[in-house]
Scaffold this motif. Structure first.
Motif, PDB file in Angstrom:
ATOM      1  N   ASP A  91      -8.557  15.741   6.566  1.00 18.12           N
ATOM      2  CA  ASP A  91      -9.867  15.446   5.983  1.00 18.12           C
ATOM      3  C   ASP A  91     -10.160  13.944   5.937  1.00 18.12           C
ATOM      4  O   ASP A  91     -10.861  13.464   5.034  1.00 18.12           O
ATOM      5  CB  ASP A  91      -9.955  16.030   4.566  1.00 18.12           C
ATOM      6  CG  ASP A  91      -9.892  17.550   4.560  1.00 18.12           C
ATOM      7  OD1 ASP A  91     -10.294  18.158   5.568  1.00 18.12           O
ATOM      8  OD2 ASP A  91      -9.421  18.120   3.555  1.00 18.12           O
ATOM      9  N   ASP A  92      -9.628  13.186   6.894  1.00 17.98           N
ATOM     10  CA  ASP A  92      -9.891  11.745   6.946  1.00 17.98           C
ATOM     11  C   ASP A  92     -11.402  11.517   7.052  1.00 17.98           C
ATOM     12  O   ASP A  92     -12.041  11.963   7.994  1.00 17.98           O
ATOM     13  CB  ASP A  92      -9.176  11.130   8.155  1.00 17.98           C
ATOM     14  CG  ASP A  92      -9.177   9.610   8.129  1.00 17.98           C
ATOM     15  OD1 ASP A  92     -10.244   9.018   7.874  1.00 17.98           O
ATOM     16  OD2 ASP A  92      -8.112   9.000   8.384  1.00 17.98           O
ATOM     17  N   THR A 129       0.848  -1.191   0.000  1.00 16.72           N
ATOM     18  CA  THR A 129       0.000   0.000   0.000  1.00 16.72           C
ATOM     19  C   THR A 129       0.884   1.242   0.000  1.00 16.72           C
ATOM     20  O   THR A 129       1.904   1.285   0.689  1.00 16.72           O
ATOM     21  CB  THR A 129      -0.913  -0.023   1.246  1.00 16.72           C
ATOM     22  OG1 THR A 129      -1.763  -1.173   1.172  1.00 16.72           O
ATOM     23  CG2 THR A 129      -1.768   1.225   1.326  1.00 16.72           C
ATOM     24  N   LYS A 130       0.491   2.262  -0.768  1.00 14.57           N
ATOM     25  CA  LYS A 130       1.365   3.426  -0.981  1.00 14.57           C
ATOM     26  C   LYS A 130       1.867   4.060   0.303  1.00 14.57           C
ATOM     27  O   LYS A 130       3.051   4.390   0.424  1.00 14.57           O
ATOM     28  CB  LYS A 130       0.635   4.482  -1.826  1.00 14.57           C
ATOM     29  CG  LYS A 130       0.503   4.120  -3.295  1.00 14.57           C
ATOM     30  CD  LYS A 130      -0.223   5.219  -4.060  1.00 14.57           C
ATOM     31  CE  LYS A 130      -0.405   4.829  -5.523  1.00 14.57           C
ATOM     32  NZ  LYS A 130      -1.158   5.877  -6.263  1.00 14.57           N
ATOM     33  N   VAL A 131       0.979   4.253   1.260  1.00 13.81           N
ATOM     34  CA  VAL A 131       1.387   4.905   2.510  1.00 13.81           C
ATOM     35  C   VAL A 131       2.414   4.052   3.256  1.00 13.81           C
ATOM     36  O   VAL A 131       3.391   4.570   3.799  1.00 13.81           O
ATOM     37  CB  VAL A 131       0.158   5.186   3.400  1.00 13.81           C
ATOM     38  CG1 VAL A 131       0.584   5.603   4.803  1.00 13.81           C
ATOM     39  CG2 VAL A 131      -0.710   6.274   2.769  1.00 13.81           C
ATOM     40  N   VAL A 132       2.214   2.739   3.272  1.00 13.77           N
ATOM     41  CA  VAL A 132       3.156   1.839   3.941  1.00 13.77           C
ATOM     42  C   VAL A 132       4.512   1.889   3.235  1.00 13.77           C
ATOM     43  O   VAL A 132       5.564   1.989   3.874  1.00 13.77           O
ATOM     44  CB  VAL A 132       2.603   0.400   3.977  1.00 13.77           C
ATOM     45  CG1 VAL A 132       3.604  -0.550   4.625  1.00 13.77           C
ATOM     46  CG2 VAL A 132       1.268   0.363   4.713  1.00 13.77           C
ATOM     47  N   ASN A 190      -6.851  12.843   3.017  1.00 12.10           N
ATOM     48  CA  ASN A 190      -7.935  11.922   3.345  1.00 12.10           C
ATOM     49  C   ASN A 190      -7.359  10.671   4.018  1.00 12.10           C
ATOM     50  O   ASN A 190      -6.164  10.625   4.343  1.00 12.10           O
ATOM     51  CB  ASN A 190      -8.775  11.589   2.107  1.00 12.10           C
ATOM     52  CG  ASN A 190      -7.985  10.842   1.039  1.00 12.10           C
ATOM     53  OD1 ASN A 190      -6.870  10.375   1.257  1.00 12.10           O
ATOM     54  ND2 ASN A 190      -8.583  10.717  -0.142  1.00 12.10           N
ATOM     55  N   HIS A 191      -8.197   9.662   4.216  1.00 12.01           N
ATOM     56  CA  HIS A 191      -7.740   8.489   4.977  1.00 12.01           C
ATOM     57  C   HIS A 191      -6.575   7.770   4.294  1.00 12.01           C
ATOM     58  O   HIS A 191      -5.639   7.319   4.964  1.00 12.01           O
ATOM     59  CB  HIS A 191      -8.899   7.514   5.198  1.00 12.01           C
ATOM     60  CG  HIS A 191      -8.514   6.341   6.055  1.00 12.01           C
ATOM     61  ND1 HIS A 191      -8.168   6.474   7.386  1.00 12.01           N
ATOM     62  CD2 HIS A 191      -8.386   5.019   5.762  1.00 12.01           C
ATOM     63  CE1 HIS A 191      -7.849   5.277   7.877  1.00 12.01           C
ATOM     64  NE2 HIS A 191      -7.983   4.386   6.921  1.00 12.01           N
ATOM     65  N   LEU A 192      -6.648   7.642   2.993  1.00 16.81           N
ATOM     66  CA  LEU A 192      -5.585   6.932   2.266  1.00 16.81           C
ATOM     67  C   LEU A 192      -4.450   7.863   1.833  1.00 16.81           C
ATOM     68  O   LEU A 192      -3.527   7.432   1.159  1.00 16.81           O
ATOM     69  CB  LEU A 192      -6.169   6.225   1.038  1.00 16.81           C
ATOM     70  CG  LEU A 192      -7.130   5.074   1.334  1.00 16.81           C
ATOM     71  CD1 LEU A 192      -7.694   4.510   0.028  1.00 16.81           C
ATOM     72  CD2 LEU A 192      -6.443   3.975   2.138  1.00 16.81           C
ATOM     73  N   PHE A 193      -4.550   9.142   2.223  1.00 12.25           N
ATOM     74  CA  PHE A 193      -3.543  10.140   1.846  1.00 12.25           C
ATOM     75  C   PHE A 193      -3.338  10.152   0.328  1.00 12.25           C
ATOM     76  O   PHE A 193      -2.223  10.214  -0.168  1.00 12.25           O
ATOM     77  CB  PHE A 193      -2.209   9.869   2.567  1.00 12.25           C
ATOM     78  CG  PHE A 193      -2.309   9.959   4.067  1.00 12.25           C
ATOM     79  CD1 PHE A 193      -2.068  11.156   4.728  1.00 12.25           C
ATOM     80  CD2 PHE A 193      -2.647   8.842   4.829  1.00 12.25           C
ATOM     81  CE1 PHE A 193      -2.173  11.246   6.124  1.00 12.25           C
ATOM     82  CE2 PHE A 193      -2.759   8.920   6.215  1.00 12.25           C
ATOM     83  CZ  PHE A 193      -2.516  10.130   6.853  1.00 12.25           C
TER      84      PHE A 193
END
Length: 201
Positions: A146-147, A34-37, A175-178
């Motif tokens: 803005d999550d 996942t991109k954020v990870v 947002n949640h997934l950035f």
């Protein structure tokens, strides 16, 4: 339940800390890629951390099947064991994104080998974080302004109840997934933890 698929992110020089990084909800498509990870691991490696990412049971090449958080906590404990064997002399930090932050922080709060807790978009509205609220370990939280899944207001309330030392960083417009801002997560982690060591606490 069987083999766990892992990926290492290694720093350029000698590592100064070891981080076990957990991914978001498998049932919503979360994986260690996942991109954020991915960006979080890159940011941590940039400041001298060796980072272990892994897929929870039933994800990618990891054996087993989704276990509603129970078995996933066991997977995280196995990852801590694996890191401790590989780098026995390094201080260890528990980190995770979304569901992964629930797993990492609740397991890490109760494991004496873990000395710091790092949460990215923690789902404080969906899981029991009581072990974290009473933990004296340094806790760092990164959350999007803005999550849409976990309101910043709830995270601020959760943060207010944590023991010191602690720090909350809010990423504007995220947002949640950035989405479109995943690299900012890596940058924030690098800036936040560049000079941090549990030995100073």
């Amino acid at each position: 339940v069987g083999p766990i698929e892992v990926v290492w992110n290694l720093p350029v020089g000698p590592p100064r800390a070891a981080v076990i990084l957990a991914h978001p909800l498998p049932t919503a498509g979360g994986t260690m890629h996942t991109k954020v990870v991915f960006q979080a691991a890159k940011g941590l490696a940039r400041i001298g951390c060796v980072v272990l990412r892994f897929n929870f049971r039933g994800v990618g090449l990891s054996a087993g099947a989704w276990d509603d958080g129970r078995g996933e906590r066991d997977d995280y404990r196995a990852a801590i064991d694996y890191m401790a064997d590989a780098y026995p002399d390094l201080e260890m930090w528990a980190a995770g994104f979304s569901f992964g932050s629930y797993v990492a922080l609740t397991v890490g709060a109760d494991d004496a080998r873990i000395c710091a807790l790092i949460a990215i978009a923690p789902p404080v509205n969906a899981y029991d974080f009581a072990a974290v609220q009473t933990s004296p370990k340094p806790t760092f939280i990164i959350h999007g302004e803005d999550d849409e899944l976990i309101s910043l207001k709830l995270v601020r309330q959760f943060y207010a109840e944590l023991e010191e030392p602690k720090e909350l960083i809010e990423i504007d417009r995220a947002n949640h997934l950035f989405d479109g801002q995943a690299s900012e997560v890596g940058d924030v982690l690098a800036d936040l933890l560049e000079d941090f060591t549990c030995r100073k606490q």
